[in-house]
Write a protein that holds these residues in place. Structure first.
Motif, mmCIF file in Angstrom:
data_model
loop_
_atom_site.group_PDB
_atom_site.id
_atom_site.type_symbol
_atom_site.label_atom_id
_atom_site.label_comp_id
_atom_site.label_asym_id
_atom_site.label_seq_id
_atom_site.Cartn_x
_atom_site.Cartn_y
_atom_site.Cartn_z
ATOM 1 N N LYS A 38 0.028 -58.661 -5.828
ATOM 2 C CA LYS A 38 0.913 -59.608 -6.520
ATOM 3 C C LYS A 38 0.326 -60.029 -7.860
ATOM 4 N N ALA A 39 -1.001 -60.237 -7.889
ATOM 5 C CA ALA A 39 -1.660 -60.666 -9.123
ATOM 6 C C ALA A 39 -1.565 -59.585 -10.197
ATOM 7 N N SER B 238 1.996 -59.586 -11.534
ATOM 8 C CA SER B 238 2.350 -60.775 -12.308
ATOM 9 C C SER B 238 1.743 -60.730 -13.701
ATOM 10 N N ASN C 116 3.946 -59.782 -17.537
ATOM 11 C CA ASN C 116 4.109 -60.951 -18.420
ATOM 12 C C ASN C 116 3.242 -60.744 -19.666
ATOM 13 N N TRP D 50 1.545 -63.887 -21.377
ATOM 14 C CA TRP D 50 0.413 -64.407 -20.584
ATOM 15 C C TRP D 50 -0.765 -63.449 -20.675
ATOM 16 N N TYR D 51 -0.471 -62.159 -20.587
ATOM 17 C CA TYR D 51 -1.523 -61.145 -20.639
ATOM 18 C C TYR D 51 -2.313 -61.242 -21.946
#
Length: 380
Positions: A327-328, A331, A335, A338-339
């Motif tokens: 999941k991490a 995610s 994004n 965010w990355y």
């Protein structure tokens, strides 16, 4: 300052203890501190006047480790000649024990450093019956030390709950001359013939205590829409390598052991660094990945959780939750805003973690111990 280091592992060994001590002794040379290292004799001996190798042979249960038979009489004469201000014992095995015994007999100030989470190792190798006697030995072994240096607040808390005293944190640093984000990613892609959009990497020993079974899960359990766009670079060697290769595909490359100068471009070219190990007292390679501008998906355990800032430089996952790692990864990769922020934060954080600062902290600690010993001897 004149420093005698006793260790059961040293360069050219490729573990965290050996590498840290190698950097430390290089710093001592640079700063004109005199030192000697009592360590196991290696087949590929580092040629230096400071090293005093002791007879050794491969450990039967693990050939990468060596068991030493230190010549105590010769070492005693060496210490009489060298006249160290302090003895630093880095490992709790035969050479380390020799250092503790001689420090006590010769009334030389004594400090130690704690590097390995033996508790976790026993669990992974189904040797939990040895847990109580091991801790008794470790407590006894470290009791005479006037300081015991640990690499993280996690380890300090862990040992504080037991019969360990005079604990101090000696953090690790990162060499930003080697580990930086300015490598050309095309070089790694061409070298390993990578065509996929994303590169995910792991660097470290391939062994059960590093939780590498999570890597096996991730190889095949990520959703197909992202899995087909990922190429894995697995750097390192160890007993779990064959098992990992059995579950590999054309999108997974095993590089084997590499030098740091070869690892750094891989980290810089990686989109994410995945590090599931829960047995680290620090986790140097995590800091190295951050210095290369690579966000880390790591285990929320051990020293790693003291390096990764959740949501700021990476993502922390429960050590046994394979789905959380999956999941991490999704995610972060899905994004972009965010990355990019994770990358920038990682570089800023890691660039502040200088080796020289950490070594100065240790030398200041040595000075305090030496002064305390002088005061005690005057009042004796």
């Amino acid at each position: 300052m004149r420093i005698a280091i006793f260790t059961d592992t040293f360069l050219p060994d490729v573990n965290g203890v050996a590498k840290t001590l190698g950097r430390f002794t290089a710093y001592l040379e640079k700063t004109n501190n005199d030192f000697i290292v009592i360590s196991p004799k290696q087949q590929r001996e580092e040629k230096t006047n400071h090293i005093y190798p002791q007879a050794s042979f491969p450990f039967p249960l693990y050939s990468d480790c060596r068991f030493s038979v230190p010549n105590k009489n010769e070492i005693r004469q060496l210490l009489k000649s060298f006249q160290p201000d302090i003895i630093h014992v880095a490992t709790p095995f035969s050479i380390g024990l020799c250092g503790v015994q001689l420090a006590k007999k010769m009334h030389i100030p004594l400090v130690g450093s704690y590097h390995t989470d033996f508790d976790h190792y026993l669990q992974y190798y189904h040797l939990t019956l040895l847990k109580k006697p091991l801790w008794r030995y470790m407590e006894w072994f470290h009791q005479p030390m006037q300081r015991l240096y640990v690499p993280s607040s996690y380890t300090l808390k862990q040992l504080s709950k037991r019969n360990f005293h005079y604990l101090d944190i000696w953090k690790r640093g990162v060499d930003t001359q080697i580990f930086h984000p300015n490598y050309k990613t095309t070089f790694i892609r061409e070298k390993y013939k990578i065509k996929e959009k994303y590169i995910l990497s792991y660097v470290g020993r391939l062994a059960p205590e590093k939780n590498v079974d999570i890597l096996t899960y991730l190889f095949h359990s990520l959703p197909s829409y992202i899995r087909d766009d990922i190429h894995w670079l697995i750097v390192g060697d160890g007993p779990s390598k064959d098992g990992l290769i059995e579950h590999s595909s054309s999108q997974i490359t095993f590089t084997g052991f590499l030098q740091q100068s070869d690892i750094a471009p891989i980290l810089a070219a990686s989109d994410l660094f995945v590090f599931p190990s829960a047995s680290e007292t620090f986790g140097n390679v995590v800091l190295e990945a951050l210095a290369c501008g690579t966000p880390v998906i790591g285990a929320n355990a051990g020293g790693v959780k003291t390096i990764i800032q959740e949501g700021f430089t990476g993502v922390l996952c429960h050590e046994d939750d394979k789905k959380a790692f999956s999941k991490a990864i999704l995610s972060v990769l899905m994004n972009q805003e965010w990355y990019t922020q994770l990358q920038e934060n990682a570089i800023r954080y890691a660039q502040k973690q200088k080796w020289d600062d950490q070594f100065e902290h240790l030398l200041n600690g040595y000075e305090n111990v030496i002064q305390e010993s002088l005061k005690q001897s005057k009042h004796a």
